[in-house]
Design a protein around this motif. Structure first.
Motif, PDB file in Angstrom:
ATOM      1  N   ALA A 192       1.053   3.866  -3.133  1.00 31.70           N
ATOM      2  CA  ALA A 192       0.635   5.246  -2.891  1.00 31.70           C
ATOM      3  C   ALA A 192       1.768   6.220  -3.209  1.00 31.70           C
ATOM      4  O   ALA A 192       1.548   7.263  -3.828  1.00 31.70           O
ATOM      5  CB  ALA A 192       0.171   5.409  -1.449  1.00 31.70           C
TER       6      ALA A 192
ATOM      7  N   LEU B  98       2.165   6.499  -6.994  1.00 34.02           N
ATOM      8  CA  LEU B  98       1.101   7.288  -7.597  1.00 34.02           C
ATOM      9  C   LEU B  98       1.324   8.781  -7.404  1.00 34.02           C
ATOM     10  O   LEU B  98       1.142   9.573  -8.331  1.00 34.02           O
ATOM     11  CB  LEU B  98      -0.254   6.880  -7.017  1.00 34.02           C
ATOM     12  CG  LEU B  98      -0.842   5.593  -7.568  1.00 34.02           C
ATOM     13  CD1 LEU B  98      -2.022   5.139  -6.716  1.00 34.02           C
ATOM     14  CD2 LEU B  98      -1.276   5.781  -9.006  1.00 34.02           C
TER      15      LEU B  98
ATOM     16  N   SER C 228       2.251  11.400 -10.448  1.00 31.42           N
ATOM     17  CA  SER C 228       1.410  12.559 -10.755  1.00 31.42           C
ATOM     18  C   SER C 228       2.237  13.837 -10.811  1.00 31.42           C
ATOM     19  O   SER C 228       2.023  14.687 -11.681  1.00 31.42           O
ATOM     20  CB  SER C 228       0.286  12.701  -9.732  1.00 31.42           C
ATOM     21  OG  SER C 228       0.797  13.032  -8.462  1.00 31.42           O
TER      22      SER C 228
ATOM     23  N   GLU D 212      -6.652  12.471  -9.971  1.00 28.35           N
ATOM     24  CA  GLU D 212      -7.125  11.097  -9.798  1.00 28.35           C
ATOM     25  C   GLU D 212      -6.048  10.211  -9.174  1.00 28.35           C
ATOM     26  O   GLU D 212      -6.339   9.362  -8.333  1.00 28.35           O
ATOM     27  CB  GLU D 212      -7.569  10.512 -11.142  1.00 28.35           C
ATOM     28  CG  GLU D 212      -8.856  11.085 -11.662  1.00 28.35           C
ATOM     29  CD  GLU D 212     -10.053  10.699 -10.811  1.00 28.35           C
ATOM     30  OE1 GLU D 212     -10.078   9.579 -10.270  1.00 28.35           O
ATOM     31  OE2 GLU D 212     -10.953  11.537 -10.681  1.00 28.35           O
ATOM     32  N   MET D 213      -4.804  10.408  -9.605  1.00 30.57           N
ATOM     33  CA  MET D 213      -3.706   9.621  -9.024  1.00 30.57           C
ATOM     34  C   MET D 213      -3.552   9.912  -7.537  1.00 30.57           C
ATOM     35  O   MET D 213      -3.383   8.991  -6.732  1.00 30.57           O
ATOM     36  CB  MET D 213      -2.399   9.919  -9.752  1.00 30.57           C
ATOM     37  CG  MET D 213      -2.307   9.360 -11.134  1.00 30.57           C
ATOM     38  SD  MET D 213      -0.673   9.713 -11.808  1.00 30.57           S
ATOM     39  CE  MET D 213      -1.043   9.855 -13.528  1.00 30.57           C
ATOM     40  N   CYS D 214      -3.599  11.184  -7.175  1.00 27.15           N
ATOM     41  CA  CYS D 214      -3.452  11.551  -5.764  1.00 27.15           C
ATOM     42  C   CYS D 214      -4.641  11.067  -4.946  1.00 27.15           C
ATOM     43  O   CYS D 214      -4.474  10.624  -3.804  1.00 27.15           O
ATOM     44  CB  CYS D 214      -3.282  13.058  -5.626  1.00 27.15           C
ATOM     45  SG  CYS D 214      -1.686  13.646  -6.207  1.00 27.15           S
ATOM     46  N   ALA D 215      -5.839  11.142  -5.499  1.00 28.30           N
ATOM     47  CA  ALA D 215      -7.024  10.659  -4.777  1.00 28.30           C
ATOM     48  C   ALA D 215      -6.946   9.156  -4.548  1.00 28.30           C
ATOM     49  O   ALA D 215      -7.310   8.655  -3.482  1.00 28.30           O
ATOM     50  CB  ALA D 215      -8.280  11.019  -5.556  1.00 28.30           C
ATOM     51  N   THR D 216      -6.465   8.432  -5.546  1.00 35.31           N
ATOM     52  CA  THR D 216      -6.302   6.985  -5.394  1.00 35.31           C
ATOM     53  C   THR D 216      -5.256   6.662  -4.327  1.00 35.31           C
ATOM     54  O   THR D 216      -5.452   5.760  -3.508  1.00 35.31           O
ATOM     55  CB  THR D 216      -5.908   6.345  -6.731  1.00 35.31           C
ATOM     56  OG1 THR D 216      -6.884   6.689  -7.710  1.00 35.31           O
ATOM     57  CG2 THR D 216      -5.821   4.842  -6.623  1.00 35.31           C
TER      58      THR D 216
ATOM     59  N   GLU E 112       0.823  -1.205   0.000  1.00 36.72           N
ATOM     60  CA  GLU E 112       0.000   0.000   0.000  1.00 36.72           C
ATOM     61  C   GLU E 112       0.861   1.259   0.000  1.00 36.72           C
ATOM     62  O   GLU E 112       0.606   2.192  -0.757  1.00 36.72           O
ATOM     63  CB  GLU E 112      -0.911   0.025   1.226  1.00 36.72           C
ATOM     64  CG  GLU E 112      -2.078  -0.905   1.166  1.00 36.72           C
ATOM     65  CD  GLU E 112      -2.870  -0.918   2.463  1.00 36.72           C
ATOM     66  OE1 GLU E 112      -2.474  -0.250   3.443  1.00 36.72           O
ATOM     67  OE2 GLU E 112      -3.890  -1.617   2.491  1.00 36.72           O
TER      68      GLU E 112
ATOM     69  N   GLY F 231      -6.717   7.337  -1.009  1.00 42.48           N
ATOM     70  CA  GLY F 231      -7.675   6.280  -0.719  1.00 42.48           C
ATOM     71  C   GLY F 231      -6.988   5.019  -0.230  1.00 42.48           C
ATOM     72  O   GLY F 231      -7.439   4.377   0.719  1.00 42.48           O
ATOM     73  N   LEU F 232      -5.891   4.663  -0.879  1.00 46.88           N
ATOM     74  CA  LEU F 232      -5.123   3.487  -0.434  1.00 46.88           C
ATOM     75  C   LEU F 232      -4.631   3.661   0.998  1.00 46.88           C
ATOM     76  O   LEU F 232      -4.749   2.765   1.827  1.00 46.88           O
ATOM     77  CB  LEU F 232      -3.925   3.259  -1.349  1.00 46.88           C
ATOM     78  CG  LEU F 232      -4.153   2.517  -2.642  1.00 46.88           C
ATOM     79  CD1 LEU F 232      -2.886   2.560  -3.487  1.00 46.88           C
ATOM     80  CD2 LEU F 232      -4.543   1.086  -2.374  1.00 46.88           C
TER      81      LEU F 232
END
Length: 78
Positions: free
Chosen positions: A20, A23, A27, A51-55, A16, A58-59
């Motif tokens: 993260a 990502l 970005s 979107e990359m940072c949000a993912t 994880e 989220g992780l």
């Protein structure tokens, strides 16, 4: 609360964190490459980076929530 080192974490938590981090770094690199090629940053590039940072967040958030829920459950059982 106990601090965990890299070796204390399981493979899931390590994966994880690595994903993260990759990502977020990708970005940032995407934005810099787009800026240096065109000298502007388009909305599509910003959307992809977001979107990359949000993912990534989220992780990290799911991992932290799951760990805290397990600690709380362990505390209630014992």
């Amino acid at each position: 609360m106990q601090k965990l080192g890299w070796k204390d974490m399981g493979i899931k938590e390590q994966t994880e964190l690595v994903l993260a981090s990759l990502l977020v770094i990708s970005s940032i690199v995407l934005i810099f490459i787009a800026f240096f090629i065109t000298l502007t940053v388009g909305t599509g590039v910003i959307a992809a980076a977001t979107e990359m940072c949000a993912t990534a967040l989220g992780l990290l958030g799911i991992g932290i929530y799951a760990r805290n829920a397990l600690i709380e459950l362990d505390t209630k059982v014992t």
